[in-house]
Design a protein around this motif. Structure first.
Motif, mmCIF file in Angstrom:
data_model
loop_
_atom_site.group_PDB
_atom_site.id
_atom_site.type_symbol
_atom_site.label_atom_id
_atom_site.label_comp_id
_atom_site.label_asym_id
_atom_site.label_seq_id
_atom_site.Cartn_x
_atom_site.Cartn_y
_atom_site.Cartn_z
ATOM 1 N N ILE A 255 25.530 -8.337 51.051
ATOM 2 C CA ILE A 255 26.746 -8.998 51.530
ATOM 3 C C ILE A 255 27.857 -7.979 51.792
ATOM 4 O O ILE A 255 28.618 -8.108 52.765
ATOM 5 C CB ILE A 255 27.199 -10.071 50.501
ATOM 6 N N VAL A 256 27.931 -6.946 50.965
ATOM 7 C CA VAL A 256 28.911 -5.880 51.193
ATOM 8 C C VAL A 256 28.599 -5.143 52.494
ATOM 9 O O VAL A 256 29.510 -4.815 53.274
ATOM 10 C CB VAL A 256 28.950 -4.896 49.993
ATOM 11 N N PHE A 262 31.171 -6.119 59.710
ATOM 12 C CA PHE A 262 32.226 -6.960 60.318
ATOM 13 C C PHE A 262 33.507 -6.158 60.550
ATOM 14 O O PHE A 262 34.154 -6.307 61.597
ATOM 15 C CB PHE A 262 32.533 -8.167 59.425
ATOM 16 N N ILE A 263 33.873 -5.303 59.590
ATOM 17 C CA ILE A 263 35.075 -4.470 59.748
ATOM 18 C C ILE A 263 34.942 -3.568 60.973
ATOM 19 O O ILE A 263 35.866 -3.462 61.789
ATOM 20 C CB ILE A 263 35.330 -3.637 58.471
ATOM 21 N N LEU A 297 34.707 -10.768 52.777
ATOM 22 C CA LEU A 297 34.653 -10.773 54.245
ATOM 23 C C LEU A 297 33.215 -11.012 54.728
ATOM 24 O O LEU A 297 32.984 -11.739 55.696
ATOM 25 C CB LEU A 297 35.160 -9.441 54.798
ATOM 26 N N GLY A 298 32.262 -10.372 54.033
ATOM 27 C CA GLY A 298 30.851 -10.539 54.383
ATOM 28 C C GLY A 298 30.398 -11.977 54.241
ATOM 29 O O GLY A 298 29.686 -12.504 55.102
ATOM 30 N N ILE A 299 30.822 -12.635 53.153
ATOM 31 C CA ILE A 299 30.449 -14.045 52.914
ATOM 32 C C ILE A 299 31.050 -14.938 53.994
ATOM 33 O O ILE A 299 30.376 -15.814 54.547
ATOM 34 C CB ILE A 299 30.914 -14.494 51.511
ATOM 35 N N ILE A 300 32.337 -14.705 54.304
ATOM 36 C CA ILE A 300 33.017 -15.521 55.323
ATOM 37 C C ILE A 300 32.358 -15.319 56.695
ATOM 38 O O ILE A 300 32.133 -16.277 57.445
ATOM 39 C CB ILE A 300 34.523 -15.163 55.390
#
Length: 313
Positions: A255-256, A262-263, A297-300
């Motif tokens: 997830i990280v 995503f970043i 952020l990864g989860i979202i």
């Protein structure tokens, strides 16, 4: 004529493997780097030949490693050989880079587990437990020195903290095996693919880091693991405790990674320099709280597909 060419190519690749193996075994410092290239001859041969020829090549490499090295060199040959063969064969079948990486990592992981279990069953040697015991002895000696200086309470606190850490490491052995396999195969492919490309083997390019998206099911597995840990609350040392804590750490890691991708994606969409993304990634490992934010952020991103919305805009 074709068989002669195949035999000649196989002999050259086996000779190259023998040199790499000798350097790995007998030149320790250089061997740490050279061992990453051990899979190259296997990738090259498997990318150009049929299954029967590949099997013969593997058997020949094992016999050669026994002659050149010793019995102890066989696990090394098996681990890198089977991983290289699987990756090479999948290259021949024109599979994408994701499949090559996952398949190679799984094969290497299986080899690691077999080597670890075999060392315990056959030779009664548990390398990880012995290493942790040595570290515990060092900690006890350090604690005794602190006591002599009148810091008994402080020494007890530090000793307890480090012992808890060592117990956690022992519990997380499966996670360490999984992450080590991913890391080693990633580096292996990074150094091997440019070489085999020069020999005319076609390989698809990696996806850009920002375009990597993990399956949405990972988020559900993560939530399920958290729910199980809350309701079951297994005792430390039990099978369920080990299973849940290892699954939690592996899924958190994935997830990280999703958060980092995503970043990089978001910053590119906004036209922000890639150097900023890299700086944030480095800072996250230095300041742990940033990793939690990136994980969220990864989860979202996995749950709500943020990239789709950004792409539309």
């Amino acid at each position: 004529m074709k068989n002669v060419r195949k035999l000649t190519e196989g002999a050259i690749l086996l000779a190259s493997f023998s040199v790499l193996l000798l350097l790995t075994i007998y030149v320790p410092l250089l061997g740490m780097i050279v061992n990453l290239f051990l899979a190259v001859p296997f990738m090259l041969f498997a990318a150009k030949n049929d299954g029967k020829s590949i099997f013969v090549f593997i058997i020949a490499s094992l016999l050669l490693s026994f002659i050149v090295g010793s019995v102890m060199s066989l696990p090394l040959t098996l681990a890198y050989g089977t991983t290289g063969v699987v990756i090479g064969y999948l290259i021949q079948k024109q599979k994408n880079m994701g499949v090559l990486f996952i398949a190679g990592s799984l094969v290497f992981l299986v080899n690691l587990v077999i080597i670890y279990v075999s060392s315990i069953v056959l030779f009664k040697i548990d390398m990880i437990t012995e290493m942790l015991d040595v570290m515990r002895e060092s900690l006890n000696i350090s604690a005794d020195i602190l006591k002599n200086f009148g810091n008994e309470e402080e020494s007890k606190r530090v000793l307890e903290m480090f012992n808890n850490g060592l117990n956690l490491v022992k519990t997380l052995i499966p996670t360490l095996f999984v992450l080590s396999s991913f890391f080693i195969v990633f580096i292996m492919q990074l150094v091997s693919f440019p070489i085999i490309k020069r020999f005319g083997v076609k390989i698809e390019k990696w996806k850009s880091f920002k375009d990597i998206t993990l399956p949405k099911s990972i988020m559900y597995y993560f939530l399920l693991t958290l729910i199980l840990s809350m309701f079951m609350n297994p005792e430390e040392g039990t099978f369920w405790y080990m299973a849940i804590i290892n699954m939690t750490y592996i899924l958190q890691f994935l997830i990280v990674i999703q958060g980092f991708t995503f970043i990089f994606f978001f910053f590119e969409q906004k036209g922000i320099s890639k150097a900023i993304s890299i700086t944030i990634a480095i800072a996250a490992f230095l300041i742990p709280i940033f990793l939690y934010i990136i994980g969220i952020l990864g989860i979202i991103d996995l749950g709500f597909d943020l990239r789709k919305g950004l792409t539309k805009k």
